[in-house]
Scaffold this active site. Sequence first.
Site, short mmCIF file in Angstrom:
data_model
loop_
_atom_site.label_atom_id
_atom_site.label_comp_id
_atom_site.label_asym_id
_atom_site.label_seq_id
_atom_site.Cartn_x
_atom_site.Cartn_y
_atom_site.Cartn_z
N ASP A 138 45.38 36.99 40.39
CA ASP A 138 44.57 36.76 41.60
C ASP A 138 45.17 35.72 42.55
O ASP A 138 44.49 34.74 42.93
CB ASP A 138 43.13 36.36 41.21
CG ASP A 138 42.48 37.38 40.27
OD1 ASP A 138 42.96 38.52 40.23
OD2 ASP A 138 41.50 37.03 39.59
N GLU A 163 39.09 33.19 37.27
CA GLU A 163 39.52 34.30 38.13
C GLU A 163 39.40 33.89 39.60
O GLU A 163 38.66 32.97 39.95
CB GLU A 163 38.65 35.54 37.87
CG GLU A 163 38.73 36.04 36.43
CD GLU A 163 38.00 37.35 36.18
OE1 GLU A 163 38.59 38.22 35.54
OE2 GLU A 163 36.85 37.51 36.62
N ASP A 220 36.03 43.18 43.71
CA ASP A 220 36.36 41.99 44.52
C ASP A 220 36.84 42.25 45.95
O ASP A 220 37.64 43.16 46.19
CB ASP A 220 37.52 41.20 43.89
CG ASP A 220 37.38 41.00 42.41
OD1 ASP A 220 36.38 41.41 41.83
OD2 ASP A 220 38.32 40.44 41.84
#
Length: 513
Positions: free
Chosen positions: A184, A235, A56
């Site tokens: 996150d 997420e 990510d």
Amino acid sequence: MRKFKFLIIVVLLGVGCKKTTQSKHDIIRQTVHESLKTEKYRPKFHFTPKANWMNDPNGLVYYTENYHLFYQYYPDSTVWGPMHWGHARSKDLLNWEHRPVALYPDSLGYIFSGSAVMDKNNTAGFGQDAMIAMFTYHDPIKEKAGANDYQTQGIAYSTNEGETWTKYEGNPVIKNPGIRDFRDPKVFWNEDLSKWQMVLVAKDHVQIYESENLKNWTKISAFRYADHPPLGVWECPDLFKLKVAGTDEEKWILIISHGGESAPNGGSGTRYFVGGYDGTTFTTEQEEGQWIDYGTDNYAGVTYNNTPNKKRLFIGWMSNWNYAVVTPTETWRSAMTLPRELLLIKKDNTYLVKSKPIVDFESLLVDIPESEISGSVPTNFRYDRLQQSVISFDTELQGAMAFELSNTIGENYKMEYNSDNGVFSIDRSASGHVDFSEAFRKSSHQKMNIGQRTNLSITIILDASSVEIFIDDGAYVMTTQVFPNENYTHFKTYLNQDTTIKNFKIKKVKEIW
Ligand code: FRU
């Protein structure tokens, strides 16, 4: 004369010495540079780590002329492992400069995904304009022991533009309430309220928090959405405002990435909700989630904080958890998508988030001399650098039209649109390496419903291992990875007599290395 000779020798030696050290440096740089250039599948204009594993994008923040890109990074292997934050920066989001690793795991755990802000008013007391990162601590020991509370939130700060970091001694700043997937954090400055706010995912919903100082956080609401059947784990959330293009109407956009098999074409994918946010609660009337990208290879994307022009700039991880760890690259794994600007439009009473390549991408495009192209442009031609190019055209059509990229050993990547059912589809089943993963092979055929149309504008951006397709200026996007054994060199269209192609352009994209 003797003295003079000595002087000449000294001067020559001096110059010589300097040259040797410099050229050693140059040679090293050149070698890295050259190896990047020649590695099979190494993108020519997408961000990749120099070596090893990346997932990510994290901590996207702009400060003093630099866009910072932190990212989930495992510096010791080409597969996922103890997560660090890698770091790069760029003046234009296209040409990147690699910087030292920013955050290392510590006794509280690995450093999972998160965000970064600039603390202009020194609300946290780490210094005016401190860059502050908020991330998830993932404690692998607790996880193994079967605990539920192994993910907590921490912060760290940097007073030198992200070069070196200090973790806050009061970490974790948010403890885990007993939820297994709790991670996150995306922090943003809510300018309507002059407060820090933050969205965090908690397994199957989003929690919203606020804070005066980035250290003490209060939960203010939760957002849930009843999917039938439920989608995979939530997420990488993001929450921000966008104006509907051409109007003064403002809406809030909530982005959520979903793991598991949630996405329209399988595996992990990213969707969005358009709605209202009163400073505490996000609500939406949207009947079903829409997707930022319908291809299988754009995940965990989020947007920049603190951009100079208030543009909403997005970067995604150009892979999919279903096969990310086995893609056939040798020294590194994964690239980021091309940076995209998100824009909101309203079409037949439906809000649609468009994503289009950032305007500056144009600066990498160059015209191709006619002599480099052979065959009949635009319907059937050869260009040896096709996998470093942008092909764009408008079409007026009836029924089906198809086009394909191919190489000289019979591998191809097919695209098709059928105006009878409104479906745009791609087929990468014969695109090159597909058998490295059953999941990759299974995702050979991908489609998206773009409605029944008689006009389309299509842009295809091709790099060494990716195809990004933008339809109607980014209203519909399909991003996929490809691993041909030889570069694609041919472009061919299959048109019926009622279909025409207009405004055809092909440009080369300059490499960024
Ligand atoms: C998304 C994700 C995040 C997590 C990170 C771990 O791809 O699973 O939820 O923080 O990757 O690397």
